[in-house]
Design a protein around this motif. Structure first.
Motif, PDB file in Angstrom:
ATOM      1  N   ALA A 293      -3.992  -8.131  -2.990  1.00  0.00           N
ATOM      2  CA  ALA A 293      -3.052  -7.953  -1.886  1.00  0.00           C
ATOM      3  C   ALA A 293      -3.785  -7.827  -0.560  1.00  0.00           C
ATOM      4  N   VAL A 294      -4.885  -7.092  -0.551  1.00  0.00           N
ATOM      5  CA  VAL A 294      -5.667  -6.936   0.679  1.00  0.00           C
ATOM      6  C   VAL A 294      -6.312  -8.264   1.069  1.00  0.00           C
ATOM      7  N   GLU A 295      -6.751  -9.017   0.082  1.00  0.00           N
ATOM      8  CA  GLU A 295      -7.457 -10.270   0.346  1.00  0.00           C
ATOM      9  C   GLU A 295      -6.522 -11.390   0.784  1.00  0.00           C
ATOM     10  N   HIS A 296      -5.335 -11.461   0.167  1.00  0.00           N
ATOM     11  CA  HIS A 296      -4.461 -12.615   0.389  1.00  0.00           C
ATOM     12  C   HIS A 296      -3.097 -12.258   0.967  1.00  0.00           C
ATOM     13  N   GLY A 297      -2.810 -10.971   1.173  1.00  0.00           N
ATOM     14  CA  GLY A 297      -1.466 -10.552   1.526  1.00  0.00           C
ATOM     15  C   GLY A 297      -0.716 -10.137   0.270  1.00  0.00           C
ATOM     16  N   LEU A 298       0.211  -9.199   0.404  1.00  0.00           N
ATOM     17  CA  LEU A 298       1.004  -8.750  -0.740  1.00  0.00           C
ATOM     18  C   LEU A 298       2.075  -9.796  -1.044  1.00  0.00           C
ATOM     19  N   HIS A 299       1.933 -10.466  -2.174  1.00  0.00           N
ATOM     20  CA  HIS A 299       2.915 -11.449  -2.627  1.00  0.00           C
ATOM     21  C   HIS A 299       3.830 -10.753  -3.636  1.00  0.00           C
ATOM     22  N   ALA A 300       5.010 -10.364  -3.182  1.00  0.00           N
ATOM     23  CA  ALA A 300       5.942  -9.637  -4.043  1.00  0.00           C
ATOM     24  C   ALA A 300       7.065 -10.574  -4.466  1.00  0.00           C
ATOM     25  N   THR A 301       7.354 -10.590  -5.762  1.00  0.00           N
ATOM     26  CA  THR A 301       8.382 -11.483  -6.284  1.00  0.00           C
ATOM     27  C   THR A 301       9.451 -10.697  -7.021  1.00  0.00           C
ATOM     28  N   ASP A 302      10.614 -11.300  -7.108  1.00  0.00           N
ATOM     29  CA  ASP A 302      11.722 -10.718  -7.863  1.00  0.00           C
ATOM     30  C   ASP A 302      12.645 -11.861  -8.254  1.00  0.00           C
ATOM     31  N   GLN A 303      13.644 -11.532  -9.052  1.00  0.00           N
ATOM     32  CA  GLN A 303      14.554 -12.555  -9.531  1.00  0.00           C
ATOM     33  C   GLN A 303      15.978 -12.024  -9.508  1.00  0.00           C
ATOM     34  N   PRO A 384      -3.436  -5.500   6.341  1.00  0.00           N
ATOM     35  CA  PRO A 384      -4.690  -5.493   7.116  1.00  0.00           C
ATOM     36  C   PRO A 384      -5.791  -4.639   6.485  1.00  0.00           C
ATOM     37  N   GLU A 385      -5.417  -3.462   5.985  1.00  0.00           N
ATOM     38  CA  GLU A 385      -6.383  -2.552   5.377  1.00  0.00           C
ATOM     39  C   GLU A 385      -5.793  -1.988   4.085  1.00  0.00           C
ATOM     40  N   ARG A 386      -6.664  -1.489   3.209  1.00  0.00           N
ATOM     41  CA  ARG A 386      -6.179  -0.927   1.948  1.00  0.00           C
ATOM     42  C   ARG A 386      -5.209   0.225   2.188  1.00  0.00           C
ATOM     43  N   ALA A 387      -5.414   0.969   3.263  1.00  0.00           N
ATOM     44  CA  ALA A 387      -4.521   2.089   3.567  1.00  0.00           C
ATOM     45  C   ALA A 387      -3.111   1.622   3.899  1.00  0.00           C
ATOM     46  N   ASP A 388      -2.946   0.339   4.202  1.00  0.00           N
ATOM     47  CA  ASP A 388      -1.633  -0.192   4.557  1.00  0.00           C
ATOM     48  C   ASP A 388      -0.819  -0.607   3.333  1.00  0.00           C
ATOM     49  N   LEU A 389      -1.389  -0.496   2.141  1.00  0.00           N
ATOM     50  CA  LEU A 389      -0.695  -0.952   0.939  1.00  0.00           C
ATOM     51  C   LEU A 389       0.651  -0.253   0.701  1.00  0.00           C
ATOM     52  N   PRO A 390       0.742   1.084   0.798  1.00  0.00           N
ATOM     53  CA  PRO A 390       2.064   1.715   0.555  1.00  0.00           C
ATOM     54  C   PRO A 390       3.142   1.185   1.488  1.00  0.00           C
ATOM     55  N   ALA A 392       3.195  -1.720   2.971  1.00  0.00           N
ATOM     56  CA  ALA A 392       3.466  -3.115   2.620  1.00  0.00           C
ATOM     57  C   ALA A 392       4.381  -3.210   1.408  1.00  0.00           C
ATOM     58  N   HIS A 393       4.148  -2.364   0.401  1.00  0.00           N
ATOM     59  CA  HIS A 393       5.014  -2.353  -0.768  1.00  0.00           C
ATOM     60  C   HIS A 393       6.448  -1.948  -0.391  1.00  0.00           C
ATOM     61  N   ALA A 394       6.571  -0.958   0.485  1.00  0.00           N
ATOM     62  CA  ALA A 394       7.901  -0.515   0.909  1.00  0.00           C
ATOM     63  C   ALA A 394       8.618  -1.633   1.667  1.00  0.00           C
ATOM     64  N   ARG A 395       7.891  -2.316   2.551  1.00  0.00           N
ATOM     65  CA  ARG A 395       8.481  -3.413   3.319  1.00  0.00           C
ATOM     66  C   ARG A 395       8.890  -4.563   2.390  1.00  0.00           C
ATOM     67  N   ALA A 396       8.044  -4.883   1.416  1.00  0.00           N
ATOM     68  CA  ALA A 396       8.354  -5.967   0.480  1.00  0.00           C
ATOM     69  C   ALA A 396       9.607  -5.642  -0.333  1.00  0.00           C
ATOM     70  N   LYS A 397       9.711  -4.408  -0.799  1.00  0.00           N
ATOM     71  CA  LYS A 397      10.889  -4.005  -1.574  1.00  0.00           C
ATOM     72  C   LYS A 397      12.153  -4.117  -0.737  1.00  0.00           C
ATOM     73  N   GLU A 398      12.053  -3.677   0.515  1.00  0.00           N
ATOM     74  CA  GLU A 398      13.198  -3.743   1.422  1.00  0.00           C
ATOM     75  C   GLU A 398      13.637  -5.198   1.649  1.00  0.00           C
ATOM     76  N   LEU A 399      12.666  -6.073   1.880  1.00  0.00           N
ATOM     77  CA  LEU A 399      12.984  -7.479   2.118  1.00  0.00           C
ATOM     78  C   LEU A 399      13.590  -8.142   0.888  1.00  0.00           C
ATOM     79  N   LEU A 400      13.016  -7.875  -0.283  1.00  0.00           N
ATOM     80  CA  LEU A 400      13.537  -8.485  -1.506  1.00  0.00           C
ATOM     81  C   LEU A 400      14.975  -8.053  -1.769  1.00  0.00           C
ATOM     82  N   GLU A 401      15.283  -6.796  -1.573  1.00  0.00           N
ATOM     83  CA  GLU A 401      16.657  -6.326  -1.785  1.00  0.00           C
ATOM     84  C   GLU A 401      17.609  -6.981  -0.795  1.00  0.00           C
TER      85      GLU A 401
END
Length: 413
Positions: A293-303, A384-390, A392-401
């Motif tokens: 996720a840090v290297e390539h961006g958080l790619h979050a998927t759902d169905q 951008p940084e490992r500290a940004d992971l939480p 990013a996960h919250a933003r991804a979940k929000e967008l997917l919903e």
């Protein structure tokens, strides 16, 4: 694998796969070992339709042979090549065959490789065509993994491995915080790709259009060829120079020279090798996902998957989306809308729609094996940084919903 080993011109597998027992059917493979694609499917269907009565079909009483264990022995011998020589083999697993045929072969392959013997989910270990403990014998379905989770809570392994009944799919679950969760097929697909890249493999990486775009980024950074195909391993297996292929529905081809299809046994070996190597470093599969996720961006998927009794509801939803296509989803503008019925520069026609958004992608298609409308969602959030992971996960979940909600409204489902 038997087709390629024996040099046969075709093969048939009778199976319900991951579907309910009433859906029992069969898969047809041609001499290259991959499943049929057009026009072979239409030709076979025409021959079936031409049969007026089964009494007219000749059934010879001789001239055929029941195979012995040599084919299985040849397959198990090939599993050695899936793993790197001298790699760690320490990860402990809980395993469920989901009432299917995978148990004995997986146990033999794990023993041959030198992994600890998996702890079995006893209630699902033996073949049972009624699938008594699950409504749908598919690790993706809610409740299907409950017994495996319970076994893992009691034995504290490093990971859970599950096959579907015909053992071509491989599901993986890991401990996340205080409990266990399934990894998405896209997560396992990326993990196996990263593992193979780290091992220095050469060849083409391929996936279907409904799978995460992260594989393309991993392959691109490694300087490896990458291809995208229509849904299904019948297409992935035909990619020239294929070295690794996967599809989000828990299917992974890690030994294309031996098995030109998804294979849940060799995939289980490879993910357990990866978990073993990380264990030796004091790390887990989740740590490697964070690295990616840090290297390539958080790619979050759902169905978004809708099962129907009336198939016309699926046709109605597809027609509605074609006649009144959405212009925005989750507040993101749709920058490109493609009707895959018309095909693309690289893909033949198929019944589907693909929407490209700024930082997201959506594909809508009828299932090819079940009475379902399936919508495959992906969002990409920079990290951008490992500290940004939480965050990013919250933003991804929000967008997917939000994408799910808006797409449901647009499709009328």
């Amino acid at each position: 694998p038997a087709i390629r080993h024996l040099g046969a011109v075709a093969g048939v597998e009778v199976t319900a796969s991951h579907n309910p027992p009433r859906d029992n059917g069969y898969k047809v493979y041609l001499g290259d070992g991959s499943q049929i694609v057009p026009p072979a499917d239409a030709g076979i269907a025409a021959e079936i339709d031409a049969i007026a009565s089964l009494h007219d079909v000749p059934r010879p009483e001789s001239g055929w042979e029941t195979l012995d264990e040599a084919v299985l022995d040849a397959y198990l011998a090939r599993t050695d090549a899936v793993l790197a020589a001298g790699s760690p083999r320490t990860a402990r697993t809980v395993y469920t065959a989901m009432h299917g045929v995978g148990k004995d072969v997986l146990l033999a392959a794990f023993a041959r490789a030198g992994f600890p013997e998996p702890v079995l989910v006893a209630e699902q270990a033996e073949p049972d065509p009624d699938f008594p403990t699950v409504a749908f014998p598919n690790p993706e379905e809610p409740g299907a993994m409950d017994l495996a989770f319970g076994r893992a809570r009691a034995t504290d392994p490093d990971l859970i491995i599950a096959n579907d009944p015909d053992a071509d799919r491989c599901a993986v679950a890991v401990k996340d915080g205080g409990d266990w969760r399934m990894l998405r097929g896209d997560e396992v697909g990326a993990l196996l790709a990263a593992h193979l890249v780290r091992r220095g493999v050469q060849g083409t990486f391929a996936e279907s259009i409904v799978s995460s775009s992260l594989l393309g980024r991993i392959a691109g950074k490694a300087g490896l060829p990458y291809e995208e195909t229509l849904t299904g391993f019948k297409w992935i297996a035909r990619v020239d120079g294929l070295r690794y292929g996967y599809e989000e529905a828990l299917g992974y081809c890690v030994d294309p020279e031996g098995v030109r299809d998804k294979d849940g046994i060799t995939a289980a070996l490879l993910i357990t090798e990866l978990a073993s190597g990380l264990k030796e470093e004091g790390r887990t599969l989740l740590d490697l996902l964070d690295d990616l996720a840090v290297e390539h961006g958080l790619h979050a998927t759902d169905q978004l998957s809708v099962r129907v009794q009336d198939l016309s509801l699926i046709a109605d939803a597809m027609r509605r989306l074609r006649e009144q296509p959405p212009t925005r989803l989750a507040g993101l503008a749709i920058t490109r809308a493609e009707d895959l019925n018309k095909g693309t520069e690289t893909l033949p026609p198929t019944d589907g729609l693909r929407y490209t958004l700024d930082g997201a992608r959506v594909i809508v298609r009828p299932s090819g094996t079940e009475p379902k409308l399936k919508c495959y969602l992906e969002v990409v959030v920079p990290v951008p940084e490992r500290a940004d992971l939480p965050a990013a996960h919250a933003r991804a979940k929000e967008l997917l919903e939000a994408v799910k909600r808006d797409l449901s409204a647009a499709a009328g489902i």
